[in-house]
Design a protein around this motif. Structure first.
Motif, PDB file in Angstrom:
ATOM      1  N   UNK A  60     -37.026 -39.518 121.041  1.00 49.00           N
ATOM      2  CA  UNK A  60     -38.399 -39.027 121.198  1.00 49.00           C
ATOM      3  C   UNK A  60     -38.530 -38.189 122.473  1.00 49.00           C
ATOM      4  N   UNK A  61     -37.921 -38.680 123.553  1.00 48.53           N
ATOM      5  CA  UNK A  61     -37.979 -37.967 124.831  1.00 48.53           C
ATOM      6  C   UNK A  61     -37.325 -36.583 124.722  1.00 48.53           C
ATOM      7  N   UNK A  62     -36.154 -36.541 124.055  1.00 45.07           N
ATOM      8  CA  UNK A  62     -35.417 -35.279 123.925  1.00 45.07           C
ATOM      9  C   UNK A  62     -36.153 -34.277 123.031  1.00 45.07           C
ATOM     10  N   UNK A  63     -36.844 -34.816 122.006  1.00 39.77           N
ATOM     11  CA  UNK A  63     -37.549 -33.937 121.060  1.00 39.77           C
ATOM     12  C   UNK A  63     -39.009 -33.714 121.456  1.00 39.77           C
ATOM     13  N   UNK A  64     -39.391 -34.208 122.650  1.00 39.25           N
ATOM     14  CA  UNK A  64     -40.763 -34.072 123.172  1.00 39.25           C
ATOM     15  C   UNK A  64     -41.793 -34.683 122.223  1.00 39.25           C
ATOM     16  N   UNK A  65     -41.499 -35.907 121.745  1.00 46.18           N
ATOM     17  CA  UNK A  65     -42.402 -36.630 120.854  1.00 46.18           C
ATOM     18  C   UNK A  65     -42.800 -37.961 121.494  1.00 46.18           C
ATOM     19  N   UNK A  66     -43.869 -38.572 120.985  1.00 49.61           N
ATOM     20  CA  UNK A  66     -44.282 -39.901 121.431  1.00 49.61           C
ATOM     21  C   UNK A  66     -43.349 -40.937 120.793  1.00 49.61           C
ATOM     22  N   UNK A  67     -42.695 -41.812 121.590  1.00 53.54           N
ATOM     23  CA  UNK A  67     -41.762 -42.791 121.007  1.00 53.54           C
ATOM     24  C   UNK A  67     -42.427 -43.763 120.035  1.00 53.54           C
TER      25      UNK A  67
END
Length: 475
Positions: A41-48
């Motif tokens: 999520x962090x790498x894809x700029x998403x909310x985990x």
């Protein structure tokens, strides 16, 4: 009967190993991902807390294709389909590793699911057709062991890979295993087909598939997709309508995908409905626990992965006590009591906080893993135990579909609850993200407890006439 030519000694020796490799690939992939979700999520700029689509896309694809797997294998031969399944699964893994956005990753997981859906059922079919019934229990026991190892080493391996490499490696690791698997299939898997060509219930397959997809997207609409409530209701209504149309049609069609007559067997009807509702709770467990440990409690990926070990190890140990317990108390008592215990243990995860001693958390997860494992073994066995030979294949296929579907609905439901409670952080008594997790666990536990009312409908003698519950396929 299917054509069963005698196997040569080399094929007979290596065939179970080839099927075991496929079982291991799928089992490892299903568990290695959960620990890696926050890093992805962090790498894809998403909310985990909104990454459940990555898991659901795979599970739903598998559930959709399982009903067609037997017909596809009969039509094109087990060798080609098994080879194609491993190749597709490996190609999907490569696409996952190359994904640069959440949408691309979900699409790649669908491709991976197309391969995964055919690997397990066609692998079982190869074994059923290649060996005499007297050898079946021994061979099935051998090929399911790697499947049990996946949940044991998957979360830990996923955590270490994310912490010391990157999340892409959890998919890249499938590629060399897939190459070995493809070579082994081409060399050792015989090309077996059914002796008579049956018509495939295409319209039934489309109606049933549409119902599953619409209902799952409706659940996702409340969580990750943030759909308006009106659209969610329309999707849910459309899914229910497709399911009703399928059921009305299946009653008077030859070669129906899943004939309604299966439900005349009480143990099957109770087992299928119990599976559906009990797994809504337990299916959320592998998704929620790594997120709780990393997002709410601040564990590192490797520590979160290691913390899942007691859950998987206790699950393996519990399999050995399932048979004596069921023989001693019967299915009704074991399943009703165990379902209540499962719900209580899930709800009590809501008591976990930063102050909880680490040893107590590990003990809690171990007990939860043992209860969950006993639940799966007893549920799956009681579902199939009273079916006759003519119904066993269709019944087992429906059980596999319901298992996958309820797991994906469990993750979707947990994601929707978590999303809803997280949105309320700061009001309505939810003060922190940990508070949102705690409320989610309590709600999921209550949902699981309600399934006990279904299992209480069994009679004291149901399933008693067969004394080997451990010989049926589990999970």
């Amino acid at each position: 009967m299917p054509n069963r030519a005698p196997l040569d000694a080399v094929t007979a020796r290596w065939l179970p190993w080839v099927v075991a490799i496929a079982f291991f690939m799928q089992s490892l992939d299903g568990t290695i991902l959960n620990t890696a979700l926050p890093a992805m999520a962090s790498d894809l700029a998403e909310n985990p807390l909104r990454m459940q689509g990555v898991i659901i896309a795979y599970m739903l694809t598998v559930a959709l294709l399982i009903p067609a797997s037997g017909w596809i294998a009969d039509r094109f031969g087990t060798k080609k389909i098994f080879f194609g399944a491993i190749l597709l699964f490996s190609f999907g893994s490569l696409l996952c590793a190359l994904s640069s956005s959440l949408s691309m990753l979900i699409g790649a997981r669908v491709v991976q699911g197309l391969g995964g859906a055919l690997m397990l059922p066609v692998g079982r079919l190869v074994v059923l057709r290649a060996y005499p019934r007297s050898e079946l229990v021994r061979i099935m026991g051998f090929i399911t062991i790697p499947g049990l190892l996946g949940p044991l080493i998957g979360p830990t391996m996923g955590g270490w890979m994310v912490e010391y490499m990157t999340w892409h490696w959890i998919f890249i690791i499938n590629l060399p295993v897939g190459v070995i698997g493809c070579y082994a299939v081409w060399k050792f898997i015989p090309d077996l087909r059914g002796s008579e060509r049956t018509r495939f219930d295409g319209l039934g397959f489309l109606l049933f598939g549409a119902a599953m997809v619409l209902i799952t997207i409706a659940m996702e609409g409340l969580g990750e997709l943030h759909l308006p409530h009106l659209r969610v209701m329309l999707l849910l209504f459309g899914g229910m309508a497709c399911l009703a149309a399928y059921w009305l049609r299946a009653g008077h069609v030859e070669n129906a995908l899943f004939p309604p007559s299966l439900f005349k067997t009480r143990t099957f009807a109770v087992g299928i409905l119990g599976n559906l509702f009990a797994r809504l709770g337990s299916g959320a467990l592998p998704f929620l626990v790594p997120l709780l440990l990393q997002v709410a409690l601040g564990y590192s990926p490797s520590q979160a992965g290691m913390s899942m070990l007691p859950l998987a190890a206790a699950a393996m140990v519990a399999k050995s006590v399932a048979r004596p317990l069921i023989e001693r108390f019967g299915y009704r008592i074991v399943l009703t009591a165990n379902t209540l215990a499962l719900g209580v243990m899930l709800a009590s995860m809501g008591l976990v906080s930063e102050q909880t001693p680490y040893w107590l958390l590990l003990a809690h997860l171990a007990v939860l893993g043992a209860i969950n494992s006993l639940q799966f073994t007893a549920m799956n066995t009681v579902t199939l135990i009273d079916l006759d030979d003519a119904s066993a294949s269709s019944g087992n296929s429906l059980l596999s579909v319901v298992a996958q579907l309820s797991l994906s609905l469990g993750v979707a439901c947990a994601g929707a609850l978590l999303g809803g409670f997280t949105a309320q952080v700061g009001n309505d008594g939810v003060e922190t993200v940990l508070g949102a997790f705690q409320l989610t666990f309590v709600t999921v536990g209550i949902m699981a407890m309600l399934a006990a009312t279904i299992f209480s409908q069994l009679s004291r003698e149901d399933g008693r006439r067969v004394k080997r519950p451990d010989e049926h396929i589990e999970h």
